[in-house]
Design a protein around this motif. Structure first.
Motif, PDB file in Angstrom:
ATOM      1  N   GLU A 541       0.799  -1.219   0.000  1.00  0.00           N
ATOM      2  CA  GLU A 541       0.000   0.000   0.000  1.00  0.00           C
ATOM      3  C   GLU A 541       0.836   1.276   0.000  1.00  0.00           C
ATOM      4  N   MET A 549       6.891  10.885  -7.111  1.00  0.00           N
ATOM      5  CA  MET A 549       6.894   9.490  -6.605  1.00  0.00           C
ATOM      6  C   MET A 549       7.221   8.502  -7.721  1.00  0.00           C
ATOM      7  N   GLY A 575       8.055   8.418   4.289  1.00  0.00           N
ATOM      8  CA  GLY A 575       7.863   7.025   3.828  1.00  0.00           C
ATOM      9  C   GLY A 575       9.170   6.292   3.581  1.00  0.00           C
ATOM     10  N   ASP A 641      17.728   2.713  10.355  1.00  0.00           N
ATOM     11  CA  ASP A 641      16.917   3.936  10.358  1.00  0.00           C
ATOM     12  C   ASP A 641      17.638   5.008  11.153  1.00  0.00           C
ATOM     13  N   ASN A 683      16.892  11.561   8.040  1.00  0.00           N
ATOM     14  CA  ASN A 683      16.218  12.808   7.650  1.00  0.00           C
ATOM     15  C   ASN A 683      17.206  13.967   7.775  1.00  0.00           C
ATOM     16  N   ARG A 760       3.113  10.990   7.409  1.00  0.00           N
ATOM     17  CA  ARG A 760       2.726  10.504   8.748  1.00  0.00           C
ATOM     18  C   ARG A 760       1.733  11.461   9.392  1.00  0.00           C
ATOM     19  N   GLU A 763      -1.591  11.028   7.804  1.00  0.00           N
ATOM     20  CA  GLU A 763      -2.163   9.748   8.240  1.00  0.00           C
ATOM     21  C   GLU A 763      -2.783   9.880   9.635  1.00  0.00           C
TER      22      GLU A 763
HETATM   23  N1  LIG Z   1       3.457   6.735  -0.140  1.00  0.00           N
HETATM   24  C1  LIG Z   1       2.849   6.317   0.984  1.00  0.00           C
HETATM   25  N2  LIG Z   1       1.662   5.669   0.868  1.00  0.00           N
HETATM   26  C2  LIG Z   1       1.038   5.249   1.997  1.00  0.00           C
HETATM   27  N3  LIG Z   1       1.466   5.483   3.227  1.00  0.00           N
HETATM   28  C3  LIG Z   1       2.620   6.130   3.374  1.00  0.00           C
HETATM   29  C4  LIG Z   1       3.358   6.579   2.256  1.00  0.00           C
HETATM   30  N4  LIG Z   1       4.470   7.208   2.701  1.00  0.00           N
HETATM   31  C5  LIG Z   1       4.412   7.127   4.055  1.00  0.00           C
HETATM   32  N5  LIG Z   1       3.305   6.472   4.461  1.00  0.00           N
HETATM   33  C6  LIG Z   1       2.924   6.171   5.830  1.00  0.00           C
HETATM   34  O1  LIG Z   1       3.367   7.256   6.641  1.00  0.00           O
HETATM   35  C7  LIG Z   1       3.900   6.771   7.873  1.00  0.00           C
HETATM   36  C8  LIG Z   1       5.316   7.239   8.005  1.00  0.00           C
HETATM   37  O2  LIG Z   1       6.096   6.619   7.032  1.00  0.00           O
HETATM   38  P1  LIG Z   1       7.539   6.079   7.332  1.00  0.00           P
HETATM   39  O3  LIG Z   1       7.602   5.620   8.724  1.00  0.00           O
HETATM   40  O4  LIG Z   1       7.925   5.189   6.260  1.00  0.00           O
HETATM   41  O5  LIG Z   1       8.303   7.442   7.185  1.00  0.00           O
HETATM   42  P2  LIG Z   1       9.846   7.736   7.496  1.00  0.00           P
HETATM   43  O6  LIG Z   1      10.330   8.595   6.442  1.00  0.00           O
HETATM   44  O7  LIG Z   1      10.546   6.468   7.694  1.00  0.00           O
HETATM   45  O8  LIG Z   1       9.704   8.538   8.835  1.00  0.00           O
HETATM   46  P3  LIG Z   1      10.812   8.822   9.961  1.00  0.00           P
HETATM   47  O9  LIG Z   1      11.933   9.533   9.267  1.00  0.00           O
HETATM   48  O10 LIG Z   1      10.096   9.674  10.930  1.00  0.00           O
HETATM   49  O11 LIG Z   1      11.158   7.482  10.455  1.00  0.00           O
HETATM   50  C9  LIG Z   1       3.772   5.291   7.857  1.00  0.00           C
HETATM   51  O12 LIG Z   1       2.612   4.882   8.547  1.00  0.00           O
HETATM   52  C10 LIG Z   1       3.650   4.972   6.377  1.00  0.00           C
HETATM   53  O13 LIG Z   1       2.850   3.828   6.161  1.00  0.00           O
END
Ligand SMILES: Nc1ncnc2c1ncn2[C@@H]1O[C@H](COP(=O)(O)OP(=O)(O)OP(=O)(O)O)[C@@H](O)[C@H]1O
Length: 855
Positions: A541, A549, A575, A641, A683, A760, A763
């Motif tokens: 998903e 993207m 993400g 991470d 990040n 996030r 969401e």
């Molecule tokens: N393209 C996407 N489609 C669906 N959900 C997404 C998408 N990108 C991010 N999310 C959702 O947003 C939330 C944060 O994503 P994720 O944890 O991968 O981000 P991150 O960049 O790793 O964040 P951090 O740097 O804070 O760890 C998750 O619940 C993820 O499922």
């Protein structure tokens, strides 16, 4: 007439069979020819050139109440004296007037004794066999005028017949004596056939020896297994009185064979007669000699006990007269019996050992845990064989250190051993330990010689040396060394000891294997939990079809199948983790779980152990061995991470592992080869971090092989609607609501917002709104005010504790930054502290994402 008399007399002499016939002949028949007082027959002993009484006419003897009578009876009179020499030289009977010779020099004492009892004449004649003198006939009379010529003639005529009669009696007596000996030995041998035990032997020997000497005592000594000492085997004190303590001491002692007495007996092939007092005078410090003296034994006979050619011991008995054939007969029978008894005892002992091994094996096969093992070795072993395991050591992984694993609580204090494990450990290269491992069999250690082995020393001190033998044995499983045991005990046969050690080895290896399985099980459970957590995420998903993207998807699909390191860059919530999973799932490694490490989420001190794992005891608190994430991720993907938050010293190690593709656990020496694909995310602006000296450039280049930048949500507004719709349907479903919709106004609001917390934040907003929605339509969102620095300073109540003020302040700042911690406009920048510190403060103050996304 004279002729007839001589014929009759000759007839009577030929009828003489034994001593009593001869006495009758003298005292009645011959006396009727001429009266005399008494006769004696003495026999010549060529061994010592003496003659000694053989036949005494007690009844008629006039000297029997003379004080020296007994001495005369036992006396041995030299042949070399003039009196007897003149008898031997004479050709026929010689009549001596005692008055003339009793006082002559070298006259035998019996002449004087007779004279003192009124005897005046003695007629002496030599008995001969062929030319050989064998003895004398003495005829005594109290008549002053001695013997008549006629009587002397008769005696001369009958002397040859008397000689052969005496010789026949001697022969008969010898035959009788031999027969008596034979029947004595036959009886003894009959009795011995029933002997099965030491007790039986004691009864039979006592019965037989009593026949030889009714009041005598005896001792049978047995050769000890050491081949160098002897100990009492059977003991009979006879009718003597003795010092009990001394006897106890003698019975408990081991006597060296070469003690000056025993060796002489062993070396002699005939019974050895010795005088107790004389031996003591030779200054032998032997308690058994003291005891015999104390018992009043003067003369003892010692005979070696030999079974075939083996010396099994010796027999010592108090006796004055030795009958060599009888003693030798007795001794050979005793030696055979002792050999049989010992063989019997050996069989019984082996049976007991086999029985023990059966029980022990049965008990030990049930051993699953260390406490089971402890129970079996301490209770069963000690209960059945009075054997204690002082210490059971296990060989550590370094193959050098032997750590105490089980130990006897009687010798060691459990908590002390646990606290001072190093002190109680041994090194496999220590002299005594090395010997144990070099030997394929258990070895018996002499305590005195091995006091330097520290554990041994301690155990002995504590036990006050009650146990004299220490057995040491290596524990092995095939060729593999498992450890070693020190056992304290007596009387363990070598095969039994080997059996016990083999069983213990198996049990120890089972216990260790069980412990290993348990650890793996626990690890598996952990992994399972992790897996379950991971499964909650729906990998497919990924939403967003905008240009930005699309570019990301292209990069991902290009790199996924390779093993290349990927660096995911982007603000928080864009993400990165989702993409990491997508890359992993699109790779050949997807069959295994992707392992994640959050480098910012734990103190620097723990990251290394998290990454590389550690051995037991690697640092304080490392009570168990732990497998690191790198090892877990072998043949899979490791997602690092927040790699930008990694402490510098860990960066070095990480770099090494990435370069060399191998690692060691903390505190470990074994190198582990790795096949791990790395996906790192941050990040932070890593280039800026490198410049600022917070991130190693070499590591950066290693990670930056294939960078993928994820765009912030504000730069791909085209995806906001599809993402919002996706989250609306997802959370409506999980909340059990019908699909909640968005009003056009609400959508506009979302598209206008800057989204510092990116996807996030979106969401969470939708999740909250769906939960709170009373309508099937969301018409408005309550979004935070504009991001960036605000002039609005929140007022804090002045009576809050500092921690609470800090907590609230951090939450507010996080809200303002939309949850962004590091980087430009992040909470760390506003708070003026490093991102790491923000993370740790959040952990400490219990701030979670829920706290800053609730408005
Ligand atoms: N393209 C996407 N489609 C669906 N959900 C997404 C998408 N990108 C991010 N999310 C959702 O947003 C939330 C944060 O994503 P994720 O944890 O991968 O981000 P991150 O960049 O790793 O964040 P951090 O740097 O804070 O760890 C998750 O619940 C993820 O499922």
């Amino acid at each position: 007439m004279e002729r007839q008399l001589l014929l009759d007399l000759g007839n009577d002499i030929t009828k003489v069979r034994d001593k009593s016939d001869l006495i009758v002949l003298f005292s009645e028949r011959i006396k009727s020819l001429m009266p005399f007082t008494h006769t004696i027959v003495t026999l010549i002993d060529r061994k010592d050139e003496t003659y000694t009484p053989f036949l005494l006419d007690h009844r008629a003897s006039v000297i029997k109440d003379h004080p020296e009578y007994e001495d005369m009876v036992k006396g041995r009179f030299p042949l070399g004296e003039p009196f007897i020499e003149s008898v031997l030289a004479a050709d026929g009977p010689v009549d001596f007037n005692l008055a003339g010779i009793v006082d002559a020099p070298q006259s035998p004492a019996f002449l004087r004794v007779n004279f003192e009892k009124g005897i005046r004449h003695v007629l002496m004649t030599t008995l001969r066999l062929g030319d050989q003198p064998i003895g004398f006939i003495h005829v005594y009379t109290d008549q002053e005028d001695g013997f008549s010529q006629e009587f002397k003639d008769i005696v001369r005529r009958i002397t040859p017949q008397l000689s052969s009669a005496v010789s026949n009696i001697i022969k008969n007596e010898e035959i009788l004596k031999k027969e008596r000996e034979k029947s004595f030995l036959l009886d003894f041998s009959n009795d011995m056939t029933a002997v099965r035990s030491r007790e039986d032997l004691a009864i039979v020997v006592k019965g037989a020896l009593r026949k030889l000497n009714p009041d005598g005592g005896y001792v049978i000594r047995k050769m000890n297994a050491d081949g160098a000492t002897m100990s009492a085997y059977l003991y009979d004190t006879g009718a003597s009185k003795f010092d009990k303590d001394l006897l106890e001491q003698v019975l408990a002692e081991k006597y060296p064979i070469h003690d000056g007495v025993q060796n002489r007996i062993m070396d002699s092939y005939i019974p050895l007669l010795f005088n107790v007092r004389r031996e003591l005078q030779r200054a032998y410090q032997l308690s058994y000699l003291d005891l015999w003296e104390n018992m009043g034994f003067e003369t003892m006979v010692g005979i070696a006990l030999r079974n075939a050619d083996t010396n099994v011991g010796l027999l010592l008995l108090s006796i004055d007269e030795i009958n060599i054939p009888i003693l030798q007969g007795i001794c050979s029978q005793i030696a055979i019996a002792m050999g049989n008894i010992m063989a019997n005892e050996e069989i019984l002992r082996r049976q007991a050992e086999q029985q023990f091994m059966l029980t022990f094996s049965k008990d030990i096969t049930g051993v699953k845990t260390k406490s089971d093992l402890d129970f079996v070795v301490s209770n069963v072993l000690q209960g059945l064989f009075q054997t204690r395991i002082a210490v059971l050591y296990l060989l550590a992984e370094d193959q050098v250190t032997l750590r105490p694993y089980l130990f006897d609580k009687q010798f060691f204090d459990e908590s002390e051993v646990a606290e001072r494990e190093e002190f109680y450990s041994l090194n496999i290269n220590e002299e005594q330990v090395r010997l144990v491992f070099e030997s394929s069999q258990p070895i018996l250690l002499d305590i005195d010689a091995n006091l330097e082995v520290k554990c041994l020393k301690l155990s002995i001190q504590r036990k006050q040396r009650e146990l004299s033998s220490v057995y040491a044995s290596a524990l092995r499983l095939g060729d593999q060394k498992l450890g070693m045991v020190w056992m304290l005990g007596e009387q363990i046969s070598e095969p039994l000891l080997q059996g016990i050690c083999a069983q213990i080895s198996t049990a120890v290896s089972n216990v260790l294997a069980n412990e290993h399985i348990l650890r793996l099980k626990r690890q598996l459970e952990d992994e399972n939990d992790y897996l379950k957590q991971q499964l909650n995420t729906n990998f497919d998903e990924i939403v967003g079809s905008g240009q930005a993207m699309q570019q990301v998807y292209r990069l991902i699909s290009r790199v996924a199948e390779s093993n290349a390191t990927v660096l995911l860059l982007g603000e928080t919530g864009t993400g990165k983790e989702l993409m990491a999973k997508a890359i992993h799932n699109a790779s050949a490694r997807k069959g295994k779980l992707m392992i994640k490490v959050n480098c910012a989420a734990m103190p620097a001190s723990l990251i290394e152990s998290e990454l590389f794992g550690h051995e037991r005891g690697a640092f304080t608190g490392a009570v168990e061995r732990r497998i690191g994430k790198f090892e877990l991720a072998n043949d899979s993907t490791l997602f690092l991470d927040e790699v930008g938050e990694m402490p510098l010293e860990t960066q070095v190690k990480l770099l090494r592992v990435l370069q060399e593709k191998e690692m060691e656990r903390l505190g470990g020496k074994t190198t582990i080869k790795l096949n791990v694909r790395i996906i790192a995310a941050t990040n932070r602006d890593l280039e800026a971090e490198v410049k600022a000296g917070r991130f190693r450039s070499d590591l950066y280049y290693r990670l930056n092989v294939f960078p993928i930048k994820l765009p912030p949500l504000r730069d791909r507004r085209e995806d906001i609607e599809s993402l919002a719709q996706f989250f609306l349907s997802k959370f409506s479903k999980s909340a059990g609501k019908k699909s909640v919709k968005l009003s056009a106004n609400a959508l506009r609001q979302l598209q206008a917002y800057l989204w510092p917390g990116n996807v996030r934040e979106l969401e969470h907003l939708i999740e909250r709104s769906v939960l709170l929605a009373t309508d099937p339509m969301i018409r408005e969102f309550f979004l935070p005010q504009a991001t960036g620095l605000t002039t609005e300073v929140p007022v804090m109540p002045s009576d809050l504790p500092l921690e609470e003020v800090e907590r609230r302040h951090i939450i507010q700042v996080l809200r303002r930054c939309g949850g962004k911690i590091s980087g430009l406009g992040g909470a760390a920048e506003i708070l003026g502290i490093p991102g790491n510190t923000v993370h740790s403060k959040m952990r400490k103050l219990g701030i979670s994402k829920a706290d800053y996304y609730t408005h």
